[in-house]
Design a protein around this motif. Structure first.
Motif, PDB file in Angstrom:
ATOM      1  N   GLU A 234      50.600  46.062  37.298  1.00 31.27           N
ATOM      2  CA  GLU A 234      49.887  46.137  36.034  1.00 31.27           C
ATOM      3  C   GLU A 234      48.503  45.513  36.159  1.00 31.27           C
ATOM      4  OE1 GLU A 234      50.565  45.142  31.286  1.00 31.27           O
ATOM      5  OE2 GLU A 234      51.863  44.239  32.803  1.00 31.27           O
ATOM      6  N   ALA A 235      47.526  46.167  35.544  1.00 27.41           N
ATOM      7  CA  ALA A 235      46.157  45.655  35.556  1.00 27.41           C
ATOM      8  C   ALA A 235      46.022  44.469  34.619  1.00 27.41           C
ATOM      9  CB  ALA A 235      45.193  46.754  35.132  1.00 27.41           C
ATOM     10  N   HIS A 236      45.127  43.560  34.992  1.00 29.80           N
ATOM     11  CA  HIS A 236      44.775  42.489  34.075  1.00 29.80           C
ATOM     12  C   HIS A 236      43.390  41.959  34.405  1.00 29.80           C
ATOM     13  CE1 HIS A 236      46.509  40.232  37.468  1.00 29.80           C
ATOM     14  NE2 HIS A 236      45.672  39.268  37.124  1.00 29.80           N
ATOM     15  N   CYS A 237      42.648  41.626  33.395  1.00 31.47           N
ATOM     16  CA  CYS A 237      41.296  41.107  33.566  1.00 31.47           C
ATOM     17  C   CYS A 237      41.344  39.767  34.285  1.00 31.47           C
ATOM     18  CB  CYS A 237      40.646  40.951  32.194  1.00 31.47           C
ATOM     19  SG  CYS A 237      38.945  40.353  32.256  1.00 31.47           S
ATOM     20  N   THR A 262      36.758  39.281  28.715  1.00 30.88           N
ATOM     21  CA  THR A 262      37.477  40.532  28.496  1.00 30.88           C
ATOM     22  C   THR A 262      36.996  41.622  29.443  1.00 30.88           C
ATOM     23  OG1 THR A 262      35.891  41.131  26.761  1.00 30.88           O
ATOM     24  CG2 THR A 262      37.918  40.024  26.067  1.00 30.88           C
ATOM     25  N   CYS A 263      36.311  41.221  30.498  1.00 32.00           N
ATOM     26  CA  CYS A 263      35.851  42.118  31.562  1.00 32.00           C
ATOM     27  C   CYS A 263      34.859  43.164  31.061  1.00 32.00           C
ATOM     28  CB  CYS A 263      37.027  42.774  32.285  1.00 32.00           C
ATOM     29  SG  CYS A 263      37.884  41.618  33.387  1.00 32.00           S
ATOM     30  N   GLY A 264      33.928  42.726  30.240  1.00 27.40           N
ATOM     31  CA  GLY A 264      32.812  43.555  29.818  1.00 27.40           C
ATOM     32  C   GLY A 264      31.507  42.972  30.309  1.00 27.40           C
ATOM     33  N   MET A 265      30.476  43.803  30.493  1.00 26.16           N
ATOM     34  CA  MET A 265      29.172  43.329  30.942  1.00 26.16           C
ATOM     35  C   MET A 265      28.528  42.508  29.828  1.00 26.16           C
ATOM     36  SD  MET A 265      29.086  44.527  34.017  1.00 26.16           S
ATOM     37  CE  MET A 265      27.419  44.039  34.406  1.00 26.16           C
ATOM     38  N   GLU A 266      27.911  41.385  30.195  1.00 24.35           N
ATOM     39  CA  GLU A 266      27.333  40.472  29.214  1.00 24.35           C
ATOM     40  C   GLU A 266      25.805  40.455  29.202  1.00 24.35           C
ATOM     41  OE1 GLU A 266      30.228  36.686  28.786  1.00 24.35           O
ATOM     42  OE2 GLU A 266      29.322  36.913  30.759  1.00 24.35           O
ATOM     43  N   ILE A 267      25.178  40.563  30.392  1.00 22.76           N
ATOM     44  CA  ILE A 267      23.743  40.299  30.503  1.00 22.76           C
ATOM     45  C   ILE A 267      23.024  41.536  31.025  1.00 22.76           C
ATOM     46  CG2 ILE A 267      21.999  38.769  31.479  1.00 22.76           C
ATOM     47  CD1 ILE A 267      24.269  36.766  32.066  1.00 22.76           C
ATOM     48  N   GLY A 268      22.118  42.091  30.209  1.00 22.91           N
ATOM     49  CA  GLY A 268      21.287  43.183  30.683  1.00 22.91           C
ATOM     50  C   GLY A 268      21.973  44.533  30.621  1.00 22.91           C
TER      51      GLY A 268
END
Length: 898
Positions: A234-237, A262-268
């Motif tokens: 199973e995948a997990h961040c 939550t494994c999302g891009m934060e900067i730029g």
């Protein structure tokens, strides 16, 4: 056996799933039939299908095209758009039904396949295995890396997002692949054909509720029993692997480092410089830093804004700014879900002049990797691009920073050298700082290298900085202001000297038999426009001294480099020219021009003129002779400038007891062969000459004969010589002789029906199968991987339209062919008997994209000329026969030489 090793990255499926979730259809809407009435692309005459819809978008058989003529006649042996198969009959129970649909002759034989049930080890893992056999099943599918045998199909429907690993072991040469839509080859997302006896491994992401289809197939028609072991996690961040629904994963759940909890891009933003910023880190200073990224260049928004200086890049790109927290080395891998991928790293986002490294794919969907040193707090810009403007799509980046460690053999940030040890006095000290380069390396005769070990060799680190600009070699280092280092090597025995230079600057490597400026080099290499390893191999003779020069390409190119040399003794029969050998044809046989001691044998009658008489034996309606010979020990007796016959030549005399044609074929050769006919030696012209394949190997000549003449097996250049195998046929005049005579519309050597030219040499209707892309499907398969694959096909151009253009022209009717082979080698395609004096032939890797053209040739004065290029197995290539005016029949000769 010629093999193709390829495992398409699981990340391709990830990105494709992301695109599909966004409402996109990666295959396109209407297919290549389309509303304009274009023809369909599939012309298989058996139940075997490679799902040709995978090539460039467009609908699969299941989806269909939105238009075009598609007369469905089940049982005619031609695969129509609405047919799953057509085996030439309307019999049930043979794998293809009376309604031209696939039949199952065993469990899991056809889509949607046999379900795989996995046991839940815990909430995060499922495992299971199945065993079976492909024997007695049908061969109905195929994949990019092979699979022409019978296959078994499995379907697994995951209940979690995660990664699926499947290991396939078998008692036969197995091929394994996976798809997200069972009957659509365009959805293939993993394929493995790595070894004859090893397991095939598939790794791919899975999404809960989205079925995955696994295929167990055979290479070259092989079949047998197998076992499939499946493991789903199973995948997990936070695990360091970017998985479905994640934009990134840096191995932690921290915020503020560029990849969120939550494994999302934060900067730029990856769509514009300076890009999306990532700040990988670890509490353990010695632990690797890892981050994965998923993206899509079709959404990046900056087509052609950036470009690699050395590798190009005219497509849309995605930019990621990576800031290391330690000195070390950065390894980046790009897995692109599109063709013509380019990966490059720069120290400034929008300045290609500060490029650190680049790499580009040489085949579709090929993973590419590069490694560079990095230093703490100094950002680098990682750019995913494409060399073609039209190529864009989903991709995955895998980036790892390994902290510096002196003595690991890698040049890490903060190090000036690393030769893999902690020894003093070899140019790189115990702290990985470069030691002073000895003054002897500055000028001739250079620093003497002491060889040791078995085989004897030497390795050292040095720098050209501070040295003089004393040497230059116009062939690869013409700038007289570049700094250079000189080394001498004395050979204790005959052999082959291998030299490797790994520089931190744009370097050239050359070797001379004397140290004097102006002497011709034995070797001269400059293959990398920026930093890159340069390699050379030179034969050496016992007791002689050789001089190795490491130079800068431009005056500003200087710095640290690592030099490694190794000397291996000569071995007659290995096919490599080594010291003390006059020739080496890869064997120790007698009578082929190069003897068992790798010395030239006496030349024999083939070196004279009027030459050796060919010994013919009856063959069909004509005569045939075969010759195994070599030009390596012969002289140059004739030069045919039209075809480039400047090398040593073997001359053969033939007597023809009838009026007809001669067909001479070099079936194999170690050099670029020119074939010609003529009445005498010493002439610069000929009655006919051919050099369609501009590489080593296959060549064919056709000419008319009345009483006989001379046949020349020549080298294209003065240095082209070696062993060859020759087949010569004399055929009486008439249908099937390969020449157009009065009353014939075509003549392709044969009397077979169904190849475009009938047994009576009239053009056969082909229902415009090759009218438009994807073209008429031509498969060149065989049983022996060492044998060439050939085909002759005739097309009536007068019934076709003007659809395509090549760089060498083509404004008239054209015919499109889609050619696939099961071996790696060289494809030679030539056109003859075209009823026009202005014919073209050109090749592409994408049928609908003229920018993917890889060869183009113009046929002059009704002559035979062609194109020649390397090919990979089970990869389609597109050939277009075109004219600059009207045309009728044209015969295409196809040969793939291993």
């Amino acid at each position: 056996m010629s093999r193709m090793s390829r495992a398409a990255s699981a990340a391709l499926l990830v990105a494709a799933l992301v695109a599909c979730d966004a409402g996109e259809d990666p295959r396109g809407g209407g297919g290549f039939g389309g509303a304009d009435g274009g023809s369909t692309s599939s012309t298989s005459t058996s139940t075997f299908s490679t799902d040709s819809s995978a090539s460039s978008g467009g609908a699969s058989i299941e989806d269909g095209g939105a238009g075009g003529s598609d007369p469905m006649v089940c049982g005619d042996g031609t695969l129509s758009l609405r047919e799953e198969c057509d085996d030439g009959n309307v019999t049930d129970g043979d794998g293809c039904s009376a309604a031209c649909t696939f039949e199952s002759v065993g469990p899991g034989d056809v889509c949607p396949g046999e379900p795989i049930e996995l046991d839940a080890i815990d909430s995060a893992r499922r495992i299971g295995s199945v065993s079976g056999t492909t024997t007695m099943l049908a061969a109905q599918y195929g994949a990019t890396c092979g699979g022409s045998g019978a296959e078994r199909v499995y379907v697994y429907e995951p209940d979690v997002d995660g990664w699926l690993s499947a290991a396939v072991t078998a008692d036969f040469d197995v091929v394994a692949y996976a798809r997200t839509t069972c009957g659509d080859g365009a959805t293939e997302n993993a394929c493995s054909d790595v070894a004859l006896d090893g397991p095939e491994i598939l790794e791919l992401p899975v999404v809960s509720g989205e079925p995955v289809y696994l295929f167990v197939d055979g290479y070259a028609g092989d079949e047998g029993t197998f076992r499939v072991d499946v493991d789903v996690r199973e995948a997990h961040c936070g695990n360091g692997v970017a998985e479905p629904s994640e934009a990134c994963d840096d191995g932690n759940l921290l915020a503020g480092d560029g990849c969120s909890a939550t494994c999302g891009m934060e900067i730029g933003d990856a769509a514009a410089c300076p890009g999306a910023t990532l700040l990988p880190s670890s509490a353990d200073p010695s632990a690797p830093r890892h981050v994965g990224v998923l993206g899509d260049t079709s959404e990046a928004g900056l087509p052609s804004a950036l470009k690699s200086e050395a590798c190009g890049g005219s497509g849309a790109e995605a930019v990621h700014r990576l800031v290391p927290d330690v000195d070390g080395s950065l390894t980046v891998s790009l897995f692109a879900g599109y063709d013509d991928a380019v990966l490059y790293v720069q120290t400034s986002c929008d300045d290609a002049a500060v490029e650190r490294a680049c790499s580009k794919a040489t085949s579709p969907f090929e993973p590419i990797t590069l490694t560079i040193p990095v230093t703490a707090d100094d950002p680098v810009f990682v750019i995913a691009d494409s060399s073609m403007e039209a190529s864009a799509g989903p991709f995955a980046l895998d980036m790892t920073i390994t902290p510096a460690e002196c003595g690991n053999g890698n040049l890490d940030g903060g190090e000036t050298c690393d030769d893999g040890n902690l020894d003093e006095g070899d140019g790189c000290d115990t702290n990985c700082d470069a030691e002073s380069t000895p003054a002897a390396a500055d000028t001739c005769p250079g620093q003497a290298l002491v060889l040791s070990g078995s085989p004897p060799g030497a390795i050292l680190t040095a720098s050209t900085s501070g040295l003089g600009a004393d040497e230059q070699e116009p062939a690869c280092a013409a700038n007289p202001g570049a700094h250079d280092a000189v080394y001498s090597v004395s050979a204790p025995f005959d052999g082959l000297l291998s030299i490797v230079v790994d520089p931190q600057f744009a370097a050239a490597l050359y070797v001379r038999a004397s140290c004097d400026v102006g002497d011709d080099p034995i070797a001269c290499v400059d293959e990398h426009p920026s930093t890159g390893v340069e390699r050379a191999q030179v034969p050496v003779v016992a007791g002689s001294t050789y001089y190795v020069m490491v130079d800068g390409v431009d005056a500003s190119d200087n710095g640290t480099f690592e030099l490694a040399v190794e000397l291996t003794p000569s071995s007659c029969g290995n096919g490599v020219m080594e010291g003390g050998e006059a020739c080496d044809d890869g064997n120790v046989s007698l009578g082929d021009g190069c003897g068992a001691d790798c010395a030239f044998e006496p030349p024999g009658a083939a070196d004279g003129c009027p030459a050796a008489l060919l010994d013919f034996v009856p063959s069909g309606t004509g005569l045939m002779a075969t010759v195994v010979g070599s030009t390596a020990n012969l002289t140059n007796k004739k030069t045919v400038l039209e075809c480039g016959g400047e090398g040593p030549d073997a001359v053969y005399q033939f007597d023809a007891p009838f009026e007809g044609t001669i067909v001479a074929t070099v079936t194999s050769a170690s050099f670029d062969v020119t074939l010609s006919t003529g009445g005498s030696c010493g002439m610069t012209g000929s009655s006919s000459c051919f050099n369609s394949n501009h590489g080593a190997g296959y060549e064919m000549l056709r000419d008319t004969v009345e009483f006989g003449g001379l046949l020349f097996v020549d080298g294209a250049s003065a240095n082209d010589a070696g062993p060859f195998e020759l087949e010569v046929k004399l055929v009486p005049r008439g249908c099937g002789d390969g020449f157009l005579f009065d009353g014939e519309e075509c003549d392709d050597f044969g009397v077979d029906a169904g190849d475009g030219c009938s047994p009576t040499c009239t053009l056969e209707a082909n229902d415009a199968l090759n009218e438009t892309c994807m073209g008429e499907a031509i498969t060149l398969f065989g049983n022996d991987p060492a044998e060439a694959r050939t085909a002759f096909l005739t097309t009536d151009l007068s019934v076709l339209q003007d659809d395509e253009r090549g760089s060498c022209g083509g404004t008239g009717p054209d015919a499109v062919y889609r050619v696939t082979t099961d071996i790696a080698g060289t494809l030679t395609a030539s056109v003859f008997n075209a009823n026009t004096s202005d014919t073209r032939i050109y090749a592409r890797t994408s049928c609908i994209d003229p920018g993917t053209e890889i060869a183009c040739a113009e046929l002059e004065n009704y002559g035979v000329r062609g194109v020649s290029f390397p090919v990979l197995p089970y990869v389609p290539y597109y050939l277009i026969v075109d004219t600059n005016g009207d045309g009728t029949g044209a015969t295409l000769n196809l040969t793939v030489s291993p």
